[in-house]
Motif scaffolding. Structure first.
Motif, PDB file in Angstrom:
ATOM      1  N   VAL A   1       0.280  -1.447  -0.152  1.00 41.43           N
ATOM      2  CA  VAL A   1       0.182  -0.319   0.022  1.00 41.43           C
ATOM      3  C   VAL A   1       1.088   1.287  -0.043  1.00 41.43           C
ATOM      4  N   GLY A   2       1.293   2.437  -1.322  1.00 41.21           N
ATOM      5  CA  GLY A   2       1.959   2.672  -0.858  1.00 41.21           C
ATOM      6  C   GLY A   2       3.175   1.897  -1.465  1.00 41.21           C
ATOM      7  N   HIS A   3       4.493   2.940  -0.337  1.00 38.09           N
ATOM      8  CA  HIS A   3       4.832   2.433  -0.370  1.00 38.09           C
ATOM      9  C   HIS A   3       5.576   1.566   1.402  1.00 38.09           C
ATOM     10  N   HIS A   4       4.445   0.879   1.490  1.00 41.03           N
ATOM     11  CA  HIS A   4       4.792   0.417   3.085  1.00 41.03           C
ATOM     12  C   HIS A   4       4.717  -1.448   2.133  1.00 41.03           C
ATOM     13  N   LYS A   5       5.126  -1.974   3.034  1.00 42.96           N
ATOM     14  CA  LYS A   5       4.883  -3.738   2.310  1.00 42.96           C
ATOM     15  C   LYS A   5       5.034  -3.899   3.096  1.00 42.96           C
ATOM     16  N   HIS A   6       4.999  -6.123   2.598  1.00 43.30           N
ATOM     17  CA  HIS A   6       5.070  -7.025   3.706  1.00 43.30           C
ATOM     18  C   HIS A   6       4.967  -7.796   2.826  1.00 43.30           C
ATOM     19  N   ARG A   7       5.433  -9.345   3.775  1.00 41.29           N
ATOM     20  CA  ARG A   7       5.317 -10.651   2.923  1.00 41.29           C
ATOM     21  C   ARG A   7       4.738 -11.401   3.376  1.00 41.29           C
ATOM     22  N   THR A   8       4.712 -12.780   3.027  1.00 42.99           N
ATOM     23  CA  THR A   8       4.581 -13.411   3.778  1.00 42.99           C
ATOM     24  C   THR A   8       5.784 -15.176   3.508  1.00 42.99           C
TER      25      THR A   8
ATOM     26  N   ASN B   1      -0.134   3.655  10.104  1.00 38.99           N
ATOM     27  CA  ASN B   1      -0.402   5.281   9.787  1.00 38.99           C
ATOM     28  C   ASN B   1       0.293   5.200   8.479  1.00 38.99           C
ATOM     29  N   LEU B   2      -1.348   4.662   8.359  1.00 36.86           N
ATOM     30  CA  LEU B   2      -1.736   5.167   6.461  1.00 36.86           C
ATOM     31  C   LEU B   2      -2.039   6.784   5.899  1.00 36.86           C
ATOM     32  N   SER B   3      -1.582   7.694   5.578  1.00 39.25           N
ATOM     33  CA  SER B   3      -1.792   8.960   5.011  1.00 39.25           C
ATOM     34  C   SER B   3      -3.090   8.276   4.213  1.00 39.25           C
ATOM     35  N   ASN B   4      -4.182   9.251   3.944  1.00 38.00           N
ATOM     36  CA  ASN B   4      -5.377   8.769   2.936  1.00 38.00           C
ATOM     37  C   ASN B   4      -5.141   7.253   2.757  1.00 38.00           C
ATOM     38  N   PRO B   5      -5.423   6.352   2.933  1.00 40.01           N
ATOM     39  CA  PRO B   5      -5.902   5.346   2.761  1.00 40.01           C
ATOM     40  C   PRO B   5      -7.156   4.572   1.744  1.00 40.01           C
ATOM     41  N   GLU B   6      -7.850   5.910   1.560  1.00 40.74           N
ATOM     42  CA  GLU B   6      -9.361   5.820   0.481  1.00 40.74           C
ATOM     43  C   GLU B   6      -8.188   6.035  -0.763  1.00 40.74           C
TER      44      GLU B   6
ATOM     45  N   GLY C   1       6.105 -12.745 -12.086  1.00 39.03           N
ATOM     46  CA  GLY C   1       5.740 -14.232 -10.983  1.00 39.03           C
ATOM     47  C   GLY C   1       4.447 -14.543 -11.310  1.00 39.03           C
ATOM     48  N   LEU C   2       4.157 -15.177 -10.444  1.00 33.34           N
ATOM     49  CA  LEU C   2       3.269 -16.025 -10.394  1.00 33.34           C
ATOM     50  C   LEU C   2       1.490 -15.222 -10.574  1.00 33.34           C
ATOM     51  N   GLY C   3       1.349 -14.292 -10.037  1.00 30.83           N
ATOM     52  CA  GLY C   3       0.063 -13.554 -10.703  1.00 30.83           C
ATOM     53  C   GLY C   3      -0.032 -11.993  -9.748  1.00 30.83           C
ATOM     54  N   LYS C   4      -0.666 -11.509  -9.953  1.00 24.87           N
ATOM     55  CA  LYS C   4      -0.785  -9.802  -9.496  1.00 24.87           C
ATOM     56  C   LYS C   4      -2.188  -9.525  -9.193  1.00 24.87           C
ATOM     57  N   ALA C   5      -3.097  -8.702  -8.466  1.00 21.47           N
ATOM     58  CA  ALA C   5      -3.920  -8.444  -8.391  1.00 21.47           C
ATOM     59  C   ALA C   5      -4.448  -6.702  -7.259  1.00 21.47           C
ATOM     60  N   GLU C   6      -4.697  -6.256  -7.326  1.00 15.80           N
ATOM     61  CA  GLU C   6      -5.079  -4.959  -7.433  1.00 15.80           C
ATOM     62  C   GLU C   6      -6.233  -4.621  -6.609  1.00 15.80           C
ATOM     63  N   ILE C   7      -6.912  -3.811  -4.933  1.00 17.73           N
ATOM     64  CA  ILE C   7      -8.051  -3.926  -5.182  1.00 17.73           C
ATOM     65  C   ILE C   7      -8.251  -2.562  -4.546  1.00 17.73           C
ATOM     66  N   ASP C   8      -9.186  -1.882  -4.767  1.00 18.54           N
ATOM     67  CA  ASP C   8      -9.022  -0.789  -4.636  1.00 18.54           C
ATOM     68  C   ASP C   8      -9.605  -0.275  -3.416  1.00 18.54           C
ATOM     69  N   LEU C   9      -9.169   0.205  -1.929  1.00 16.06           N
ATOM     70  CA  LEU C   9      -9.420   0.620  -0.780  1.00 16.06           C
ATOM     71  C   LEU C   9     -10.493   1.868  -0.653  1.00 16.06           C
ATOM     72  N   GLN C  10     -10.970   2.066  -1.404  1.00 15.67           N
ATOM     73  CA  GLN C  10     -12.040   3.101  -1.788  1.00 15.67           C
ATOM     74  C   GLN C  10     -13.302   2.662  -0.971  1.00 15.67           C
TER      75      GLN C  10
ATOM     76  N   LEU D   1      -8.453 -13.484   0.266  1.00 19.61           N
ATOM     77  CA  LEU D   1      -7.526 -12.637   1.917  1.00 19.61           C
ATOM     78  C   LEU D   1      -8.569 -11.787   1.942  1.00 19.61           C
ATOM     79  N   ARG D   2      -8.432 -10.914   3.150  1.00 21.97           N
ATOM     80  CA  ARG D   2      -9.629 -10.456   4.384  1.00 21.97           C
ATOM     81  C   ARG D   2      -9.172  -9.091   4.621  1.00 21.97           C
ATOM     82  N   LEU D   3      -9.749  -8.263   3.788  1.00 18.83           N
ATOM     83  CA  LEU D   3      -9.732  -6.388   4.713  1.00 18.83           C
ATOM     84  C   LEU D   3     -10.139  -6.104   5.633  1.00 18.83           C
ATOM     85  N   GLN D   4     -10.163  -5.002   6.785  1.00 22.47           N
ATOM     86  CA  GLN D   4     -10.059  -4.704   7.499  1.00 22.47           C
ATOM     87  C   GLN D   4      -9.799  -3.127   7.217  1.00 22.47           C
TER      88      GLN D   4
END
Length: 150
Positions: free
Chosen positions: A50-57, A76-81, A100-109, A141-144
């Motif tokens: 998300v932006g410049h924030h990154k995680h990996r499993t 501490n996301l600024s304007n995540p919407e 890679g094996l695949g890519k997806a994007e989810i709009d957070l708004q 996946l689940r988002l909150q």
């Protein structure tokens, strides 16, 4: 960040969350992963951005239908919407940077504050064009949204 030691009344906790806008992401599983350029199985892992924030499993060895059940907090996301969650499934053995094996994007708004939204079998597109699969690779996946959203 979220301090596990923090104890307070529910309304104080809610206020505490609203101070910092966070996104909780639980990577559940992938299925139908396939690396067309490789013989044998893949060692897949998932990256989340998300932006410049990154995680990996973690990496799941020799598995085309890996189950992760791993949860991450983007703090501490600024304007995540206005952002997207960018999901990439990669192969640990693959030295090529961008394939890679695949890519997806989810709009957070569209997320609702405090409500967990599940995305089941979200289609993972490919970096390259022109590959038509009968069985698309998919991710669940689940988002909150915590402290922001509708």
């Amino acid at each position: 960040g979220i301090n596990a030691e923090y104890m307070g009344t529910p309304s104080e906790c809610l206020f505490f969350f609203e101070m910092s806008k966070s996104l909780k992401v639980t990577v559940l599983s992938c299925k139908n992963l396939k690396d067309e350029d490789k013989i044998g199985k893949s060692d897949p892992y998932v990256t989340l951005e998300v932006g410049h924030h990154k995680h990996r499993t973690s990496t799941k060895s020799d598995n085309l239908n890996p189950v992760y059940n791993e949860t991450f907090i983007f703090d501490n996301l600024s304007n995540p919407e206005s952002h997207k969650l960018v999901i990439k499934v990669k192969d640990e053995d693959d030295l090529r940077i961008d394939e890679g094996l695949g890519k997806a994007e989810i709009d957070l708004q569209h997320l609702v504050n405090g409500h967990e939204t599940e995305y089941t079998d979200l289609k993972l597109g490919h970096w390259w064009e022109g590959s038509h699969h009968m069985h698309h690779p998919r991710i669940s996946l689940r988002l909150q949204a915590l402290g922001w959203g509708k």
